[in-house]
Write a protein that holds these residues in place. Structure first.
Motif, PDB file in Angstrom:
ATOM      1  N   THR A  26     -22.005 -49.029 -31.300  1.00 18.61           N
ATOM      2  CA  THR A  26     -22.555 -48.490 -30.061  1.00 18.61           C
ATOM      3  C   THR A  26     -21.977 -47.111 -29.769  1.00 18.61           C
ATOM      4  O   THR A  26     -20.766 -46.902 -29.862  1.00 18.61           O
ATOM      5  CB  THR A  26     -22.242 -49.442 -28.887  1.00 18.61           C
ATOM      6  N   TYR A  30     -26.922 -42.889 -23.721  1.00 21.65           N
ATOM      7  CA  TYR A  30     -27.978 -43.815 -23.336  1.00 21.65           C
ATOM      8  C   TYR A  30     -29.298 -43.444 -24.011  1.00 21.65           C
ATOM      9  O   TYR A  30     -29.594 -42.267 -24.231  1.00 21.65           O
ATOM     10  CB  TYR A  30     -28.201 -43.783 -21.820  1.00 21.65           C
ATOM     11  N   VAL A  35     -31.795 -47.556 -20.445  1.00 25.93           N
ATOM     12  CA  VAL A  35     -31.839 -49.022 -20.467  1.00 25.93           C
ATOM     13  C   VAL A  35     -30.634 -49.624 -21.189  1.00 25.93           C
ATOM     14  O   VAL A  35     -30.223 -50.737 -20.890  1.00 25.93           O
ATOM     15  CB  VAL A  35     -33.151 -49.550 -21.095  1.00 25.93           C
ATOM     16  N   ARG A  36     -30.085 -48.903 -22.141  1.00 28.74           N
ATOM     17  CA  ARG A  36     -28.892 -49.354 -22.858  1.00 28.74           C
ATOM     18  C   ARG A  36     -28.371 -48.183 -23.669  1.00 28.74           C
ATOM     19  O   ARG A  36     -29.032 -47.148 -23.816  1.00 28.74           O
ATOM     20  CB  ARG A  36     -29.199 -50.536 -23.777  1.00 28.74           C
ATOM     21  N   TYR A  37     -27.176 -48.383 -24.238  1.00 24.17           N
ATOM     22  CA  TYR A  37     -26.617 -47.367 -25.122  1.00 24.17           C
ATOM     23  C   TYR A  37     -27.347 -47.362 -26.462  1.00 24.17           C
ATOM     24  O   TYR A  37     -27.826 -48.394 -26.932  1.00 24.17           O
ATOM     25  CB  TYR A  37     -25.132 -47.637 -25.396  1.00 24.17           C
TER      26      TYR A  37
END
Length: 199
Positions: A26, A30, A35-37
């Motif tokens: 990760t 973003y 919404v997420r990494y």
């Protein structure tokens, strides 16, 4: 099947399974929409596509396939070394040493083919060829673009300031002056004010 061929393919498929772990690394950037990494594999794919379409803006003529190859493999070492956030304050020397050990281990899995991959990785690290310089431009502009699309969310969370961004990008124009000028105008300036960027 010839035993040598079978052994070669066994080794290659072991390597392919190992590099699948890149999808688990990760990053601190973003995705669009926050919404997420993003993960390392997504980062590599995105830069590869960008290079296909932006190669003509390189300061120097580049071998596009070589540049894409470099971008696709340069973060594989993070499978063992982990991702180092661009603004974490880790010295480049320390990061390089850690990643170099990871490169030895990973590319050593496939000694014959690994030599070619290691050479590409080393070239990227040195940034001393047109392809490596342009690859660095992509590696810097892609996360900058995503930070812009998320209204600077990661920059705000990590309290990243303009001087840090400009320091991080002090060599970005060496791969493409046009793309760096575009990034300053369209990506950075809306967040900090144009007069600051043009200094």
């Amino acid at each position: 099947m010839d035993k040598k061929v079978e052994k070669k393919l066994d080794d290659l498929f072991d390597f392919f399974r190992e590099i699948d772990k890149e999808k688990l690394i990760t990053r601190q950037t973003y995705l669009t929409g926050a919404v997420r990494y993003e993960n390392d594999a997504e980062h590599a794919w995105h830069m590869a596509v960008m290079t296909l379409l932006l190669a003509s803006y390189s300061n120097e003529k580049i071998d596009v396939l070589k540049t894409i190859s470099m971008l696709l493999i340069h973060d594989l070492v993070e499978i063992y070394a982990g991702d180092t956030y661009a603004y974490a304050g880790v010295s480049r020397e320390d990061q390089h040493n850690k990643e170099s050990q990871s490169a030895d281990k990973l590319f050593g899995m496939i000694p014959e083919e690994g030599k070619k991959l290691r050479a590409l990785w080393d070239e990227f690290e040195r940034a001393d060829t047109p392809e490596a310089r342009f690859a660095h431009t992509m590696d810097n502009i892609q996360p900058m673009m995503l930070n812009d699309y998320t209204r600077g969310k990661a920059w705000k969370e990590h309290e990243v300031h303009l001087h840090q961004i400009l320091k991080r990008n002090e060599h970005t124009a060496e791969g493409s002056e046009v793309l760096f000028e575009y990034a300053k105008k369209k990506i950075l300036a809306p967040h900090v004010g144009r007069e600051v960027i043009d200094d």
